[in-house]
Design a protein around this motif. Structure first.
Motif, mmCIF file in Angstrom:
data_model
loop_
_atom_site.group_PDB
_atom_site.id
_atom_site.type_symbol
_atom_site.label_atom_id
_atom_site.label_comp_id
_atom_site.label_asym_id
_atom_site.label_seq_id
_atom_site.Cartn_x
_atom_site.Cartn_y
_atom_site.Cartn_z
ATOM 1 N N ILE A 9 44.269 34.088 34.490
ATOM 2 C CA ILE A 9 42.971 34.666 34.164
ATOM 3 C C ILE A 9 43.183 36.110 33.703
ATOM 4 C CG2 ILE A 9 40.703 35.323 35.061
ATOM 5 C CD1 ILE A 9 41.218 33.150 37.262
ATOM 6 N N LEU A 10 42.702 36.430 32.525
ATOM 7 C CA LEU A 10 42.727 37.796 32.015
ATOM 8 C C LEU A 10 41.291 38.186 31.699
ATOM 9 C CD1 LEU A 10 44.161 40.344 31.022
ATOM 10 C CD2 LEU A 10 44.407 39.209 28.797
ATOM 11 N N ALA A 11 40.798 39.170 32.409
ATOM 12 C CA ALA A 11 39.436 39.657 32.185
ATOM 13 C C ALA A 11 39.523 41.084 31.659
ATOM 14 C CB ALA A 11 38.638 39.617 33.481
ATOM 15 N N ILE A 12 38.890 41.320 30.518
ATOM 16 C CA ILE A 12 38.885 42.654 29.924
ATOM 17 C C ILE A 12 37.438 43.024 29.664
ATOM 18 C CG2 ILE A 12 39.595 44.046 27.959
ATOM 19 C CD1 ILE A 12 41.956 42.134 27.612
ATOM 20 N N ASP A 13 37.028 44.191 30.176
ATOM 21 C CA ASP A 13 35.672 44.658 29.921
ATOM 22 C C ASP A 13 35.692 46.168 29.762
ATOM 23 O OD1 ASP A 13 35.894 45.617 32.505
ATOM 24 O OD2 ASP A 13 34.432 44.265 33.353
ATOM 25 N N GLU A 14 34.529 46.729 29.632
ATOM 26 C CA GLU A 14 34.456 48.164 29.350
ATOM 27 C C GLU A 14 34.881 48.987 30.563
ATOM 28 O OE1 GLU A 14 31.308 51.454 27.743
ATOM 29 O OE2 GLU A 14 30.793 49.356 27.638
ATOM 30 N N SER A 15 34.101 49.008 31.629
ATOM 31 C CA SER A 15 34.471 49.814 32.793
ATOM 32 C C SER A 15 33.438 49.740 33.898
ATOM 33 C CB SER A 15 34.667 51.276 32.388
ATOM 34 O OG SER A 15 33.473 51.796 31.859
ATOM 35 N N GLY A 16 32.817 48.626 34.094
ATOM 36 C CA GLY A 16 31.735 48.505 35.058
ATOM 37 C C GLY A 16 32.094 48.898 36.473
ATOM 38 N N ASP A 17 33.295 48.597 36.919
ATOM 39 C CA ASP A 17 33.723 48.917 38.281
ATOM 40 C C ASP A 17 34.898 49.883 38.272
ATOM 41 O OD1 ASP A 17 35.478 47.155 37.168
ATOM 42 O OD2 ASP A 17 35.449 45.710 38.794
ATOM 43 N N PHE A 18 34.947 50.759 37.272
ATOM 44 C CA PHE A 18 36.026 51.720 37.051
ATOM 45 C C PHE A 18 37.353 51.041 36.734
ATOM 46 C CE2 PHE A 18 32.946 53.812 39.844
ATOM 47 C CZ PHE A 18 32.539 54.822 38.990
ATOM 48 N N LEU A 19 37.282 49.774 36.337
ATOM 49 C CA LEU A 19 38.444 49.031 35.876
ATOM 50 C C LEU A 19 38.169 48.551 34.464
ATOM 51 C CD1 LEU A 19 39.140 46.809 39.030
ATOM 52 C CD2 LEU A 19 40.370 48.860 38.318
ATOM 53 N N SER A 20 39.219 48.475 33.665
ATOM 54 C CA SER A 20 39.031 47.953 32.311
ATOM 55 C C SER A 20 39.599 46.556 32.171
ATOM 56 C CB SER A 20 39.680 48.881 31.285
ATOM 57 O OG SER A 20 41.083 48.898 31.453
ATOM 58 N N GLY A 21 40.284 46.077 33.207
ATOM 59 C CA GLY A 21 40.825 44.730 33.135
ATOM 60 C C GLY A 21 41.428 44.262 34.440
ATOM 61 N N ARG A 22 41.680 42.963 34.481
ATOM 62 C CA ARG A 22 42.252 42.343 35.679
ATOM 63 C C ARG A 22 43.055 41.122 35.257
ATOM 64 N NH1 ARG A 22 39.505 41.814 41.267
ATOM 65 N NH2 ARG A 22 38.852 43.774 40.435
ATOM 66 N N LEU A 23 44.203 40.935 35.883
ATOM 67 C CA LEU A 23 45.039 39.768 35.667
ATOM 68 C C LEU A 23 45.131 39.027 36.991
ATOM 69 C CD1 LEU A 23 46.892 38.274 33.647
ATOM 70 C CD2 LEU A 23 48.769 39.665 34.527
ATOM 71 N N ALA A 24 44.857 37.727 36.968
ATOM 72 C CA ALA A 24 44.824 36.950 38.208
ATOM 73 C C ALA A 24 45.290 35.527 37.944
ATOM 74 C CB ALA A 24 43.409 36.946 38.782
ATOM 75 N N LEU A 25 45.552 34.811 39.023
ATOM 76 C CA LEU A 25 45.921 33.397 38.961
ATOM 77 C C LEU A 25 44.839 32.605 39.671
ATOM 78 C CD1 LEU A 25 48.091 31.193 38.333
ATOM 79 C CD2 LEU A 25 48.903 31.551 40.662
ATOM 80 N N GLY A 26 44.313 31.600 39.002
ATOM 81 C CA GLY A 26 43.321 30.725 39.602
ATOM 82 C C GLY A 26 43.970 29.420 40.017
ATOM 83 N N SER A 27 43.689 28.982 41.225
ATOM 84 C CA SER A 27 44.212 27.723 41.742
ATOM 85 C C SER A 27 43.112 27.069 42.564
ATOM 86 C CB SER A 27 45.454 27.978 42.601
ATOM 87 O OG SER A 27 45.989 26.771 43.080
ATOM 88 N N GLY A 28 42.573 25.955 42.062
ATOM 89 C CA GLY A 28 41.427 25.341 42.736
ATOM 90 C C GLY A 28 40.246 26.292 42.663
ATOM 91 N N THR A 29 39.699 26.656 43.822
ATOM 92 C CA THR A 29 38.592 27.616 43.853
ATOM 93 C C THR A 29 39.060 29.005 44.262
ATOM 94 O OG1 THR A 29 38.084 27.027 46.146
ATOM 95 C CG2 THR A 29 36.902 25.822 44.403
ATOM 96 N N GLU A 30 40.369 29.184 44.454
ATOM 97 C CA GLU A 30 40.922 30.470 44.861
ATOM 98 C C GLU A 30 41.369 31.276 43.645
ATOM 99 O OE1 GLU A 30 41.104 31.482 48.145
ATOM 100 O OE2 GLU A 30 39.958 29.649 48.514
ATOM 101 N N VAL A 31 41.195 32.596 43.723
ATOM 102 C CA VAL A 31 41.667 33.506 42.686
ATOM 103 C C VAL A 31 42.530 34.569 43.360
ATOM 104 C CG1 VAL A 31 41.006 35.208 40.946
ATOM 105 C CG2 VAL A 31 39.640 33.133 41.244
ATOM 106 N N THR A 32 43.783 34.686 42.915
ATOM 107 C CA THR A 32 44.707 35.671 43.459
ATOM 108 C C THR A 32 44.928 36.759 42.419
ATOM 109 O OG1 THR A 32 45.833 33.930 44.700
ATOM 110 C CG2 THR A 32 47.001 36.004 44.438
#
Length: 61
Positions: A9-32
């Motif tokens: 999972i790669l999420a890129i956005d402007e800066s809503g939570d003082f972050l501009s992006g996040r990289l994660a692994l989705g497995s079932g309903t879990e996100v790491t």
């Protein structure tokens, strides 16, 4: 919803939570979470600073 058991999972956005992006692994309903990218490292800010450096007054306040 992708149909895969695991997904990157790669999420890129402007800066809503003082972050501009996040990289994660989705497995079932879990996100790491693997990595987050701070707002100061956003592509948007890089673009705006580049335009300002090149002399565009389009973004002047």
């Amino acid at each position: 919803m992708s149909g895969f058991e695991q997904r990157l999972i790669l999420a890129i956005d402007e800066s809503g939570d003082f972050l501009s992006g996040r990289l994660a692994l989705g497995s079932g309903t879990e996100v790491t979470k693997f990595e987050t990218f701070p707002e100061k490292n956003s592509l948007e800010l890089f673009y705006l600073e580049t335009i300002r450096y090149l002399g565009s007054d389009m973004f002047d306040e």
